[in-house]
Design a protein around this motif. Structure first.
Motif, PDB file in Angstrom:
ATOM      1  N   LEU A 121      -6.362  41.720  37.621  1.00  0.00           N
ATOM      2  CA  LEU A 121      -6.391  42.211  36.156  1.00  0.00           C
ATOM      3  C   LEU A 121      -8.097  42.186  36.261  1.00  0.00           C
ATOM      4  CD1 LEU A 121      -6.108  41.623  33.431  1.00  0.00           C
ATOM      5  CD2 LEU A 121      -6.616  39.499  33.284  1.00  0.00           C
ATOM      6  N   GLY A 122      -8.558  42.104  36.398  1.00  0.00           N
ATOM      7  CA  GLY A 122     -10.718  42.124  36.687  1.00  0.00           C
ATOM      8  C   GLY A 122     -10.259  43.961  37.149  1.00  0.00           C
ATOM      9  N   PHE A 181      -3.168  52.589  31.049  1.00  0.00           N
ATOM     10  CA  PHE A 181      -3.605  51.966  32.420  1.00  0.00           C
ATOM     11  C   PHE A 181      -1.800  51.890  33.194  1.00  0.00           C
ATOM     12  CE2 PHE A 181      -5.484  49.658  28.870  1.00  0.00           C
ATOM     13  CZ  PHE A 181      -6.537  49.289  29.252  1.00  0.00           C
ATOM     14  N   LEU A 182      -2.556  51.793  34.806  1.00  0.00           N
ATOM     15  CA  LEU A 182      -1.459  51.973  35.298  1.00  0.00           C
ATOM     16  C   LEU A 182      -1.655  51.160  36.834  1.00  0.00           C
ATOM     17  CD1 LEU A 182       0.671  53.635  37.405  1.00  0.00           C
ATOM     18  CD2 LEU A 182      -1.510  55.258  38.340  1.00  0.00           C
ATOM     19  N   VAL A 183      -0.320  50.641  36.932  1.00  0.00           N
ATOM     20  CA  VAL A 183       0.123  49.645  38.064  1.00  0.00           C
ATOM     21  C   VAL A 183       1.000  50.624  39.447  1.00  0.00           C
ATOM     22  CG1 VAL A 183       0.713  47.633  38.579  1.00  0.00           C
ATOM     23  CG2 VAL A 183      -0.880  47.327  36.081  1.00  0.00           C
ATOM     24  N   ILE A 184       0.360  50.032  40.258  1.00  0.00           N
ATOM     25  CA  ILE A 184       1.392  50.924  41.404  1.00  0.00           C
ATOM     26  C   ILE A 184       1.831  49.643  42.510  1.00  0.00           C
ATOM     27  CG2 ILE A 184       1.536  52.123  43.417  1.00  0.00           C
ATOM     28  CD1 ILE A 184      -0.254  53.952  42.022  1.00  0.00           C
ATOM     29  N   THR A 185       2.873  49.475  42.811  1.00  0.00           N
ATOM     30  CA  THR A 185       3.081  47.935  43.733  1.00  0.00           C
ATOM     31  C   THR A 185       4.036  48.600  44.900  1.00  0.00           C
ATOM     32  OG1 THR A 185       5.463  47.940  43.517  1.00  0.00           O
ATOM     33  CG2 THR A 185       3.638  46.842  42.011  1.00  0.00           C
ATOM     34  N   ALA A 186       3.302  48.452  46.463  1.00  0.00           N
ATOM     35  CA  ALA A 186       3.814  49.350  47.457  1.00  0.00           C
ATOM     36  C   ALA A 186       3.696  48.030  48.189  1.00  0.00           C
ATOM     37  CB  ALA A 186       2.302  49.480  47.966  1.00  0.00           C
ATOM     38  N   GLY A 187       4.263  48.501  49.192  1.00  0.00           N
ATOM     39  CA  GLY A 187       4.763  47.121  50.575  1.00  0.00           C
ATOM     40  C   GLY A 187       3.609  48.045  51.571  1.00  0.00           C
ATOM     41  N   ASP A 244     -10.947  49.905  35.905  1.00  0.00           N
ATOM     42  CA  ASP A 244     -10.174  51.491  36.881  1.00  0.00           C
ATOM     43  C   ASP A 244      -9.580  51.438  36.186  1.00  0.00           C
ATOM     44  OD1 ASP A 244     -12.792  50.484  38.243  1.00  0.00           O
ATOM     45  OD2 ASP A 244     -11.752  49.761  40.418  1.00  0.00           O
ATOM     46  N   SER A 245      -9.204  50.816  34.781  1.00  0.00           N
ATOM     47  CA  SER A 245      -7.586  51.226  34.165  1.00  0.00           C
ATOM     48  C   SER A 245      -6.830  51.499  35.563  1.00  0.00           C
ATOM     49  CB  SER A 245      -7.805  52.855  33.239  1.00  0.00           C
ATOM     50  OG  SER A 245      -8.273  52.040  32.460  1.00  0.00           O
ATOM     51  N   LEU A 246      -6.647  50.827  37.025  1.00  0.00           N
ATOM     52  CA  LEU A 246      -5.883  51.183  37.779  1.00  0.00           C
ATOM     53  C   LEU A 246      -6.029  50.306  38.447  1.00  0.00           C
ATOM     54  CD1 LEU A 246      -3.751  52.657  39.171  1.00  0.00           C
ATOM     55  CD2 LEU A 246      -6.431  54.430  40.150  1.00  0.00           C
ATOM     56  N   LEU A 257       0.656  44.481  33.050  1.00  0.00           N
ATOM     57  CA  LEU A 257       0.326  45.436  31.424  1.00  0.00           C
ATOM     58  C   LEU A 257       1.028  45.266  30.889  1.00  0.00           C
ATOM     59  CD1 LEU A 257       2.277  48.551  33.463  1.00  0.00           C
ATOM     60  CD2 LEU A 257      -0.375  48.749  33.212  1.00  0.00           C
ATOM     61  N   ARG A 258       1.130  43.482  30.356  1.00  0.00           N
ATOM     62  CA  ARG A 258       1.105  43.367  28.907  1.00  0.00           C
ATOM     63  C   ARG A 258      -0.016  42.714  28.478  1.00  0.00           C
ATOM     64  NH1 ARG A 258       6.740  40.295  26.957  1.00  0.00           N
ATOM     65  NH2 ARG A 258       7.224  42.287  26.542  1.00  0.00           N
ATOM     66  N   GLU A 259      -0.515  42.152  29.525  1.00  0.00           N
ATOM     67  CA  GLU A 259      -1.909  40.904  29.455  1.00  0.00           C
ATOM     68  C   GLU A 259      -2.881  42.497  28.455  1.00  0.00           C
ATOM     69  OE1 GLU A 259      -4.248  38.059  28.572  1.00  0.00           O
ATOM     70  OE2 GLU A 259      -2.486  38.478  29.567  1.00  0.00           O
ATOM     71  N   VAL A 260      -3.218  43.193  29.665  1.00  0.00           N
ATOM     72  CA  VAL A 260      -3.591  44.538  28.913  1.00  0.00           C
ATOM     73  C   VAL A 260      -3.632  44.556  27.886  1.00  0.00           C
ATOM     74  CG1 VAL A 260      -5.139  44.227  30.504  1.00  0.00           C
ATOM     75  CG2 VAL A 260      -3.648  46.459  30.925  1.00  0.00           C
ATOM     76  N   VAL A 261      -2.138  45.251  27.399  1.00  0.00           N
ATOM     77  CA  VAL A 261      -1.796  45.883  26.486  1.00  0.00           C
ATOM     78  C   VAL A 261      -1.142  45.312  25.019  1.00  0.00           C
ATOM     79  CG1 VAL A 261      -1.611  48.722  27.251  1.00  0.00           C
ATOM     80  CG2 VAL A 261       0.331  47.022  27.102  1.00  0.00           C
ATOM     81  N   GLY A 262      -0.444  44.395  25.252  1.00  0.00           N
ATOM     82  CA  GLY A 262      -0.294  44.167  24.420  1.00  0.00           C
ATOM     83  C   GLY A 262       1.418  43.303  24.876  1.00  0.00           C
TER      84      GLY A 262
END
Length: 752
Positions: free
Chosen positions: A148-149, A241-247, A154-156, A175-180
């Motif tokens: 979250l920090g 904001f962008l969150v990426i998940t990766a193995g 960095d928005s990413l 994402l819900r935490e930062v945009v509501g």
């Protein structure tokens, strides 16, 4: 390459787009239709500029002979590809309901929807969908606060870790935490290049984005770092904001070290207590509760903990049994006994051929044994299967091999009798199946984890043999088993199996395409399947390009809708040898979308938009018209009749888009095929009480794209076509009258 802006999921032209009427290309005949030395009854060849080039070489006999041979070879390949698509269509019919579950696409840009796996499919992820995904969510610490920090600054942020650790739910929670709570999120394709999100202006102000199971990029690390830096700056500038998940494997290929957070699931006991607080209370005795909590403490996947909590709300013993995982224990115990080769090889074969008739399975087992013996004798590459079909003698007696299953795999396998697809019960056959669906996957996992090259080299050769079989049922099971193997050995599957099959004969290409589609049943493999398919699309040879088109049908095309449409359309612009396949794929995508109205509408809108964007009298326009007429002629998968007739029943928007498409083709040299397709649709709509409104909307859309002279010519052509015995059935002329207002040239008694 296809237009990258479209591939990134940005909205295409919306429903209010004014489609330019498709005027006839001069010269025209007396009815206002384009004149032509011959009507395009079959393949629209008159629109192909290549015909003129071939005619110019007619004086050179050697060149003409060579061109003839090339064309003949091309037609042979297209015929083989056609048989491959017949196989794909048959598989789609058999698993229709599994491949195409209902999807909510309301509010989605360009028809996208979130799909069954929250955030996996590109498109809008509605707040209600996020609510369901996070209904039992517990923030894992300290990784949640760390992520979250970084996201705030960095928005990413990139969440890495083992599959099943809760990265996907974590991305939505961040994402819900930062945009509501009320904001909708957008899921982007895992095949996107991150730098392209900046260059294509796909990032919009104040929006939140997620990329699930990112597959990585092949650019140099320095290039990636520069692009990712620009992306981070653009996100901050626009308040997005962008969150990426990766193995973990993918994360090593990313130049994202400064943005990565190692993700871990929450404490399983804490998550279990949290779930119980939100579910109906259940009375449970102390011994059962103690056993249940001991099992929960060993779980590492949050989804398994939630499943156990939900099972507890139904039946405490059911929850305990779920945690005990009896299937896993049975499989582990069987392999711990170190089975002999005589028992191991049939089980290994069954993992890739479950449920085929026993006689087919026994023949395949003999081939596997031959491969194994050849490998043991030579220690080198086995010879071709035709040379090893004679097995070393075992004496004069015959083993009661079928009876061996009574003690060979107790608890793993049982025998059942059932008919093949579409067969009568009287034709039932013995079939070997695992005792539960999970056991097949567990067996493949144990085979991969316990045995090495000595088993897997001949096994891979054997799978290559099976991929060439004419038996579609057997090859379908091979594809299912190979997709399960990809969960444990993706690189091996891609390099040693799929890559070869994709360039092989038609049966192998179909097997490769089915494997990629079945891989989509494992959430973390769906993006990998897409990446593999797109890797074959360009500069990898015609065989692999055709395999890409085949793979983009089915579940892969349902999940990654715009990717599939973009790449199939791109491939229709290649040479005729390749273009044949993506046109069939687009037809199959429309056929399989019948039960998903939003996806069908997306397909029609997409094709209409692409057609309008082509220049009149260009090769691209002729190619687009050829694709459109094949869509209008397409048959339904499940029932007789054209797909367009079923789509006209579904809603107003379909009629509007179909009208524009039909007008374009009717006023081209494909007019004869278009008129016949229109008549067939009217025949199948004539007994539908709601057909009059649907046909009227279709006519209004066609009229809007036509001039007076063209419209009158259409009425005349339609009236003549309806005299054909196939179409001269009661009710059809009445619908045609509704379509055009009146039938020019029809007898007065036939008018509505």
């Amino acid at each position: 390459m296809p237009d990258r802006t479209d591939r990134l999921g940005r909205p295409g032209p919306d429903d209010s787009l004014d489609v330019t009427p498709v005027a006839p290309v001069p010269p025209v005949d007396e009815n206002g239709f384009p004149s032509s030395a011959h009507d395009e009854a079959d393949d629209g060849a008159a629109d192909d500029p290549a015909e003129d080039a071939h005619g110019q070489d007619a004086h050179d006999q050697d060149t003409q002979a060579r061109l003839h041979e090339e064309r003949r070879a091309e037609e042979d390949e297209k015929e083989k590809d056609g048989k491959g698509y017949d196989d794909l269509r048959l598989v789609q019919q058999r698993v229709y309901n599994n491949f195409y579950a209902s999807v909510d696409a309301s509010g989605a840009a360009f028809g996208f929807a979130a799909g069954a796996r929250t955030g996996l499919a590109p498109g809008i992820v509605e707040p209600e969908t996020v609510d369901r995904a996070l209904r039992f969510y517990v923030r894992p610490q300290p990784c949640f606060d760390e992520a979250l920090g970084r996201l705030s600054s960095d928005s990413l942020v990139v969440l890495t870790g083992q599959d099943g650790c809760g990265r996907g739910a974590g991305a939505l929670a961040l994402l819900r935490e930062v945009v509501g709570d009320g904001a909708s999120l957008r899921s982007l394709s895992p095949a996107n290049a991150l730098a392209d999100l900046v260059t294509t202006m796909a990032v919009e102000e104040g929006h939140a984005y997620v990329i699930r199971d990112y597959v990585g990029e092949t650019n140099a690390e320095a290039v990636q770092e520069y692009g990712i830096g620009r992306l981070s700056d653009e996100l901050r500038r626009k308040g997005a904001f962008l969150v990426i998940t990766a193995g973990r494997t993918t994360s090593r290929r990313l130049a994202l070290g400064d943005h990565c957070v190692q993700w871990r699931g929450p404490d399983p006991l804490e998550l279990f207590r949290h779930c119980r607080e939100r579910l109906a209370p259940v009375e449970i005795d102390p011994d059962t509760e103690r056993e249940l909590l001991e099992g929960i403490a060993e779980q590492r996947r949050p989804a398994d903990v939630v499943a156990a909590a939900e099972a507890l709300a139904e039946n405490p013993r059911k929850a305990v049994e779920l945690l005990r995982d009896g299937d896993s224990k049975i499989v582990q115990d069987w392999f711990a006994a170190k089975p002999s080769a005589d028992d191991l090889l049939p089980i290994a074969a069954l993992a890739f051929l479950e449920g085929v008739p026993e006689r087919t399975f026994e023949g395949a087992c003999a081939l596997l044994l031959a491969r194994m013996r050849t490998w043991e004798l030579t220690g080198e590459t086995p010879v071709e299967p035709e040379a090893v079909t004679t097995l070393p003698p075992h004496g004069t007696g015959f083993e009661q091999s079928r009876a061996r299953w009574n003690d060979r795999a107790v608890g793993l396998v049982h025998v059942e009798r059932r008919p093949g697809p579409g067969q009568d019960v009287a034709r039932s056959e013995r079939r070997l199946v695992f005792t539960s669906p999970r056991i097949r996957d567990l067996v493949i996992g144990e085979l991969h984890g316990l045995y090495g090259y000595k088993l897997w080299y001949p096994l891979r050769q054997w799978l290559g043999d099976l991929s060439r079989l004419p038996d579609l049922d057997a090859r379908t099971e091979v594809a299912r088993g190979t997709a399960a193997l990809a969960r444990y050995a993706l690189t091996e599957v891609e390099e040693h199996l799929l890559r070869n099959w994709a360039e092989g004969i038609t049966s192998q290409r179909v097997t490769a395409a089915l494997t990629l589609q079945f891989m989509c049943e494992a959430e973390h493999l769906a993006p990998q399947a897409l990446n593999i398919a797109l890797g074959w699309a360009d500069n990898s040879g015609p065989g692999r390009a055709v395999t890409t088109a085949m793979a983009l049908t089915g579940k892969l095309g349902s999940l990654y809708r715009l990717e599939a449409l973009n790449w199939c359309w791109f491939l229709t612009g290649r040479g005729d040898r390749i273009a044949f396949a993506p046109r069939r794929s687009l037809v199959l995508l429309l056929q399989t979308a019948e039960q998903e109205p939003e996806r069908a509408l997306l397909t029609l809108r997409y094709v209409r938009t692409r057609l309008v964007a082509t220049a009149k009298r260009s090769k691209e326009h002729a190619d687009a018209l050829r694709t459109v007429v094949q869509l209008l002629e397409a048959e339904r998968l499940e029932e007789p009749g054209p797909v367009v007739a079923a789509l006209l029943r579904q809603g107003h928007d379909n009629a509007r888009h179909l009208g524009a498409l039909w007008a374009a083709v009717l006023f081209s040299s494909f007019r004869r095929r278009a008129v016949r397709a229109l008549c067939r649709a009217l025949v199948h709509l004539r007994e539908d009480p709601g057909a009059i409104d649907a046909v009227r909307r279709l006519g209004e859309a066609m009229r809007a794209a036509s001039g007076d002279r063209q419209w009158n010519a259409l009425a005349h052509a339609l009236s003549g076509a309806l005299r054909d015995p196939d179409f001269a059935v009661p009710g059809t002329r009445q619908l045609a009258a509704v379509l055009v207002g009146s039938l020019r040239g029809a007898p007065h008694s036939d008018r509505a």
